[in-house]
Design a protein around this motif. Structure first.
Motif, PDB file in Angstrom:
ATOM      1  N   GLY A 193       1.769 -14.984  15.204  1.00  0.00           N
ATOM      2  CA  GLY A 193       2.983 -15.675  15.610  1.00  0.00           C
ATOM      3  C   GLY A 193       3.250 -15.472  17.090  1.00  0.00           C
ATOM      4  O   GLY A 193       2.829 -14.467  17.678  1.00  0.00           O
ATOM      5  N   LEU A 194       3.909 -16.435  17.702  1.00  0.00           N
ATOM      6  CA  LEU A 194       4.199 -16.393  19.135  1.00  0.00           C
ATOM      7  C   LEU A 194       5.702 -16.481  19.362  1.00  0.00           C
ATOM      8  O   LEU A 194       6.415 -17.140  18.610  1.00  0.00           O
ATOM      9  CB  LEU A 194       3.505 -17.561  19.847  1.00  0.00           C
ATOM     10  N   ARG A 195       6.164 -15.827  20.409  1.00  0.00           N
ATOM     11  CA  ARG A 195       7.572 -15.935  20.801  1.00  0.00           C
ATOM     12  C   ARG A 195       7.664 -17.086  21.805  1.00  0.00           C
ATOM     13  O   ARG A 195       7.423 -16.908  23.002  1.00  0.00           O
ATOM     14  CB  ARG A 195       8.058 -14.623  21.405  1.00  0.00           C
ATOM     15  N   LEU A 196       7.960 -18.268  21.309  1.00  0.00           N
ATOM     16  CA  LEU A 196       7.904 -19.473  22.129  1.00  0.00           C
ATOM     17  C   LEU A 196       9.087 -19.583  23.081  1.00  0.00           C
ATOM     18  O   LEU A 196      10.200 -19.133  22.797  1.00  0.00           O
ATOM     19  CB  LEU A 196       7.864 -20.716  21.233  1.00  0.00           C
TER      20      LEU A 196
ATOM     21  N   ASN B   5       0.862  -5.584  10.788  1.00  0.00           N
ATOM     22  CA  ASN B   5       1.046  -4.298  11.462  1.00  0.00           C
ATOM     23  C   ASN B   5       0.873  -4.421  12.978  1.00  0.00           C
ATOM     24  O   ASN B   5       1.358  -3.576  13.727  1.00  0.00           O
ATOM     25  CB  ASN B   5       0.049  -3.266  10.916  1.00  0.00           C
ATOM     26  N   THR B   6       0.185  -5.481  13.402  1.00  0.00           N
ATOM     27  CA  THR B   6      -0.114  -5.664  14.824  1.00  0.00           C
ATOM     28  C   THR B   6       0.928  -6.529  15.533  1.00  0.00           C
ATOM     29  O   THR B   6       1.313  -6.247  16.665  1.00  0.00           O
ATOM     30  CB  THR B   6      -1.510  -6.313  14.992  1.00  0.00           C
ATOM     31  N   TYR B   7       1.368  -7.597  14.862  1.00  0.00           N
ATOM     32  CA  TYR B   7       2.253  -8.579  15.491  1.00  0.00           C
ATOM     33  C   TYR B   7       3.622  -8.601  14.810  1.00  0.00           C
ATOM     34  O   TYR B   7       3.747  -8.267  13.636  1.00  0.00           O
ATOM     35  CB  TYR B   7       1.622  -9.969  15.432  1.00  0.00           C
ATOM     36  N   SER B   8       4.618  -9.038  15.547  1.00  0.00           N
ATOM     37  CA  SER B   8       5.978  -9.090  14.999  1.00  0.00           C
ATOM     38  C   SER B   8       6.165 -10.255  14.024  1.00  0.00           C
ATOM     39  O   SER B   8       7.109 -10.264  13.243  1.00  0.00           O
ATOM     40  CB  SER B   8       7.003  -9.191  16.124  1.00  0.00           C
ATOM     41  N   SER B   9       5.253 -11.234  14.080  1.00  0.00           N
ATOM     42  CA  SER B   9       5.306 -12.339  13.112  1.00  0.00           C
ATOM     43  C   SER B   9       3.919 -12.951  12.955  1.00  0.00           C
ATOM     44  O   SER B   9       3.072 -12.834  13.855  1.00  0.00           O
ATOM     45  CB  SER B   9       6.304 -13.423  13.542  1.00  0.00           C
ATOM     46  N   VAL B  10       3.694 -13.561  11.813  1.00  0.00           N
ATOM     47  CA  VAL B  10       2.463 -14.319  11.581  1.00  0.00           C
ATOM     48  C   VAL B  10       2.834 -15.623  10.879  1.00  0.00           C
ATOM     49  O   VAL B  10       3.885 -15.717  10.227  1.00  0.00           O
ATOM     50  CB  VAL B  10       1.411 -13.549  10.741  1.00  0.00           C
TER      51      VAL B  10
ATOM     52  N   PRO C 241      -4.598 -18.110  19.850  1.00  0.00           N
ATOM     53  CA  PRO C 241      -4.024 -16.953  19.154  1.00  0.00           C
ATOM     54  C   PRO C 241      -4.950 -16.510  18.027  1.00  0.00           C
ATOM     55  O   PRO C 241      -5.654 -17.341  17.433  1.00  0.00           O
ATOM     56  CB  PRO C 241      -2.691 -17.482  18.612  1.00  0.00           C
ATOM     57  N   GLU C 242      -4.962 -15.230  17.745  1.00  0.00           N
ATOM     58  CA  GLU C 242      -5.827 -14.699  16.693  1.00  0.00           C
ATOM     59  C   GLU C 242      -5.584 -15.452  15.385  1.00  0.00           C
ATOM     60  O   GLU C 242      -4.450 -15.589  14.934  1.00  0.00           O
ATOM     61  CB  GLU C 242      -5.561 -13.204  16.501  1.00  0.00           C
ATOM     62  N   THR C 243      -6.675 -15.950  14.791  1.00  0.00           N
ATOM     63  CA  THR C 243      -6.593 -16.780  13.585  1.00  0.00           C
ATOM     64  C   THR C 243      -7.748 -16.432  12.662  1.00  0.00           C
ATOM     65  O   THR C 243      -8.891 -16.329  13.104  1.00  0.00           O
ATOM     66  CB  THR C 243      -6.661 -18.283  13.945  1.00  0.00           C
TER      67      THR C 243
ATOM     68  N   SER D 214      -6.137  -8.048   3.126  1.00  0.00           N
ATOM     69  CA  SER D 214      -6.360  -6.994   4.118  1.00  0.00           C
ATOM     70  C   SER D 214      -6.124  -7.485   5.543  1.00  0.00           C
ATOM     71  O   SER D 214      -5.507  -6.797   6.357  1.00  0.00           O
ATOM     72  CB  SER D 214      -7.776  -6.421   3.985  1.00  0.00           C
ATOM     73  N   ARG D 215      -6.587  -8.688   5.822  1.00  0.00           N
ATOM     74  CA  ARG D 215      -6.427  -9.216   7.177  1.00  0.00           C
ATOM     75  C   ARG D 215      -4.959  -9.507   7.484  1.00  0.00           C
ATOM     76  O   ARG D 215      -4.473  -9.240   8.582  1.00  0.00           O
ATOM     77  CB  ARG D 215      -7.276 -10.477   7.328  1.00  0.00           C
ATOM     78  N   THR D 216      -4.272 -10.053   6.521  1.00  0.00           N
ATOM     79  CA  THR D 216      -2.859 -10.358   6.723  1.00  0.00           C
ATOM     80  C   THR D 216      -2.056  -9.076   6.912  1.00  0.00           C
ATOM     81  O   THR D 216      -1.182  -9.004   7.791  1.00  0.00           O
ATOM     82  CB  THR D 216      -2.319 -11.183   5.538  1.00  0.00           C
ATOM     83  N   SER D 217      -2.357  -8.056   6.131  1.00  0.00           N
ATOM     84  CA  SER D 217      -1.663  -6.770   6.279  1.00  0.00           C
ATOM     85  C   SER D 217      -1.904  -6.181   7.664  1.00  0.00           C
ATOM     86  O   SER D 217      -0.975  -5.671   8.308  1.00  0.00           O
ATOM     87  CB  SER D 217      -2.145  -5.792   5.207  1.00  0.00           C
ATOM     88  N   ARG D 218      -3.147  -6.257   8.126  1.00  0.00           N
ATOM     89  CA  ARG D 218      -3.460  -5.724   9.456  1.00  0.00           C
ATOM     90  C   ARG D 218      -2.710  -6.483  10.545  1.00  0.00           C
ATOM     91  O   ARG D 218      -2.149  -5.883  11.462  1.00  0.00           O
ATOM     92  CB  ARG D 218      -4.974  -5.804   9.724  1.00  0.00           C
ATOM     93  N   MET D 219      -2.670  -7.815  10.431  1.00  0.00           N
ATOM     94  CA  MET D 219      -1.987  -8.609  11.453  1.00  0.00           C
ATOM     95  C   MET D 219      -0.484  -8.377  11.429  1.00  0.00           C
ATOM     96  O   MET D 219       0.177  -8.388  12.469  1.00  0.00           O
ATOM     97  CB  MET D 219      -2.335 -10.089  11.290  1.00  0.00           C
TER      98      MET D 219
END
Length: 242
Positions: free
Chosen positions: A101-104, A38-43, A23-25, A31-36
């Protein structure tokens, strides 16, 4: 000093077989956290050095705002306050990563992942233990020290794939294969003899490598009804450290 999570992630990222399962890490930055977000439903925001699930912060998108949670502590905030909320849960002396974050997938209503315990008592890496880690109710981490409990990995896979033995066998083999590749890959750079690999399956059936632990705990395997795995782990420890 244990090997940091980012160093191990970067080693795995170099391997073409492992790369699609990571997973993207990144290092945590605003800035990176804000972008992620906006991209993923969870981090997930994790200490670079840490084990047992301690210090992990989950940020989850809601219909209105975000839930920022660390353990039992949680805040509901708007997007413009989310970084401030995250930092209120961080320890200043730690460096952090931010991971998609992943939907496990779930087992009996709780999320789970797998812990593969690898050892190198001789010249070759062997899998000494393989178990599912089932999270405690309403928990977002599966770690033993956070209330997670062990279950037979094959039994969980068999249930997940609706008693399809062929599919359960295929996933068990693939998880095992990836784990050995991970151990060999990290071992090329670092002189390790034990490794705990955490691998998850998401709701769509995709396999993800969460992280690899160079100082894995073995207590999870004491919870299994069959003592074979814990006996193998302890026997190999004696060979490694004699």
């Amino acid at each position: 000093m244990p090997i940091g999570k980012m160093k191990k992630h970067k080693e795995m990222l170099q391997h073409p077989v492992l790369r699609p399962h990571l997973p993207e890490t990144h290092w945590f930055t605003d800035s990176r956290t804000s972008r992620m977000l906006n991209t993923y439903s969870s981090v997930f925001i994790k200490p670079n050095h840490g084990s047992g699930g301690s210090g992990i912060i989950r940020v989850k998108r809601l219909k209105k705002g975000y839930e920022v949670r660390r353990g039992s502590r949680r805040k509901i905030v708007r997007f413009r306050f989310v970084l401030k909320a995250i930092k209120s849960y961080q320890k200043t002396r730690h460096m952090y990563l931010v991971q998609r974050g992943l939907r496990l997938a779930k087992y009996h209503g709780s999320i789970f992942d797998t812990r593969i315990y690898l050892q190198k008592p001789g010249r070759k890496w062997v899998i000494s233990g393989a178990a599912a880690r089932v999270a405690a109710p309403h928990k977002y981490v599966t770690n033993y020290h956070k209330g997670g409990h062990a279950a037979s990995l094959y039994r969980v896979l068999f249930s997940l794939f609706k008693h399809n033995r062929t599919k359960a066998d295929a996933y068990y083999r693939r998880i095992s294969e990836l784990s050995v590749i991970i151990a060999k890959t990290i071992n090329q750079r670092y002189p390790i003899r034990e490794l705990g690999v955490d691998i998850a399956i998401d709701k769509k059936g995709r396999i993800w490598i969460i992280e690899a632990n160079s100082h894995p705990g073995h207590m999870l395997f004491t919870q299994l009804s069959d003592p074979t795995m814990i006996n193998t782990i302890m026997g190999n420890k004696r060979l490694i450290w004699k």
